[in-house]
Design an enzyme around this catalytic site. Structure first.
Site, PDB file in Angstrom:
ATOM      1  N   ASP A   9       5.548  -9.643   2.319  1.00 27.48           N
ATOM      2  CA  ASP A   9       5.894  -8.026   1.635  1.00 27.48           C
ATOM      3  C   ASP A   9       6.591  -6.522   2.332  1.00 27.48           C
ATOM      4  O   ASP A   9       6.309  -5.488   2.168  1.00 27.48           O
ATOM      5  CB  ASP A   9       3.902  -7.332   2.326  1.00 27.48           C
ATOM      6  N   LYS A 103      -0.470 -11.534  -4.090  1.00 29.83           N
ATOM      7  CA  LYS A 103      -1.617 -11.881  -3.840  1.00 29.83           C
ATOM      8  C   LYS A 103      -2.272 -10.462  -3.872  1.00 29.83           C
ATOM      9  O   LYS A 103      -1.584  -9.303  -3.948  1.00 29.83           O
ATOM     10  CB  LYS A 103      -1.257 -12.332  -1.792  1.00 29.83           C
ATOM     11  N   CYS A 145      -0.159  -7.325   7.143  1.00 29.50           N
ATOM     12  CA  CYS A 145       0.007  -8.779   6.553  1.00 29.50           C
ATOM     13  C   CYS A 145       0.531  -9.709   7.500  1.00 29.50           C
ATOM     14  O   CYS A 145       0.546 -10.878   7.595  1.00 29.50           O
ATOM     15  CB  CYS A 145       0.664  -8.278   5.267  1.00 29.50           C
TER      16      CYS A 145
HETATM   17  C1  VGL Z   1      -0.671  -3.944   3.977  1.00 25.13           C
HETATM   18  C2  VGL Z   1      -1.677  -2.470   4.665  1.00 25.13           C
HETATM   19  C3  VGL Z   1      -2.537  -2.712   3.641  1.00 25.13           C
HETATM   20  C4  VGL Z   1       0.844  -5.157   4.414  1.00 25.13           C
HETATM   21  C5  VGL Z   1      -0.753  -4.049   3.012  1.00 25.13           C
HETATM   22  O1  VGL Z   1       1.077  -5.380   3.947  1.00 25.13           O
HETATM   23  O2  VGL Z   1       0.707  -5.434   5.790  1.00 25.13           O
HETATM   24  N1  VGL Z   1      -1.112  -2.978   5.249  1.00 25.13           N
HETATM   25  N2  VGL Z   1      -2.333  -3.287   2.583  1.00 25.13           N
END
Ligand code: VGL
Length: 194
Positions: A9, A103, A145
């Site tokens: 991410d 995802k 994540c």
């Molecule tokens: C994430 C918070 C909400 C991440 C994703 O990528 O860690 N954190 N959605």
């Protein structure tokens, strides 16, 4: 050993100025690129994930709609599919990424194991097919994540390391707790600053 690198991410919304900006996120993007120049050839596959949420719903309660986000399990709108916020940060060199996983379409999905590649293959199927037995993990966010992805990787029976200098967390306290949780699960922290 057959090694894979997960890049979790590294998206605009998770870096400074993004909808859910994490301090140090842009530096992580640049540092992963430097790391890839030196180390990409050590991996049989480099797999990057992106959170890829629906624009038209709250993604299973993941987006705070009628209340303030609590930054634990409800969040500001982020990483909406097809938006600039959902793109990889520009400092991340995507040329050395072999597979892209998306995802979170309509659901909260913290772990890369919940995503699929552009060909629709699940991550466990992909890792089995390639015979991956070792996984290094980098990216954002350490406490969400990265944690979920590394824990799933360890639960799959593979040898897992988190490249701690190539991660950034939402909050200091939960990031320290996440590192402890991973270590307890047998995940190697590289380096381990404790
Ligand atoms: C994430 C918070 C909400 C991440 C994703 O990528 O860690 N954190 N959605």
């Amino acid at each position: 050993m057959v090694s894979a690198l997960f890049i979790i991410d590294v998206q605009n919304d998770f870096t400074e100025g993004g909808a859910l900006g994490v301090a140090g996120g842009a530096a992580v993007a640049a540092d992963i690129t430097t790391f890839l120049w030196a180390n990409a050839q050590d991996y049989c596959v480099v797999i990057a994930s992106r959170d890829w949420h629906d624009a038209t719903n709250d993604n299973g309660g993941h987006f705070a709609v009628d209340e303030e986000p609590n930054f634990v399990d409800t969040w500001p709108r982020h990483c909406v599919a097809g938006t600039t916020g959902a793109e990889y940060h520009p400092a991340l060199n995507t040329e050395q990424i072999s597979l892209h996983v998306r995802k979170g379409q309509g659901v909260p999905a913290y772990s890369i194991f919940e995503g699929t590649t552009d060909d629709g293959e699940t991550v466990p199927a992909l890792l089995d097919r390639l015979g991956v037995d070792r996984i290094d993990v980098a990216g954002i966010a350490t406490d969400y994540c990265v944690l979920a992805s590394a824990m799933d990787a360890a639960a799959s029976g593979r040898k897992v390391s988190v490249l701690t200098k190539l991660t950034a967390g939402v909050a200091p306290e939960s990031s320290v707790a996440a590192l402890a949780t991973m270590k307890e699960a047998g995940i190697t922290l590289v380096p381990d600053d404790e």
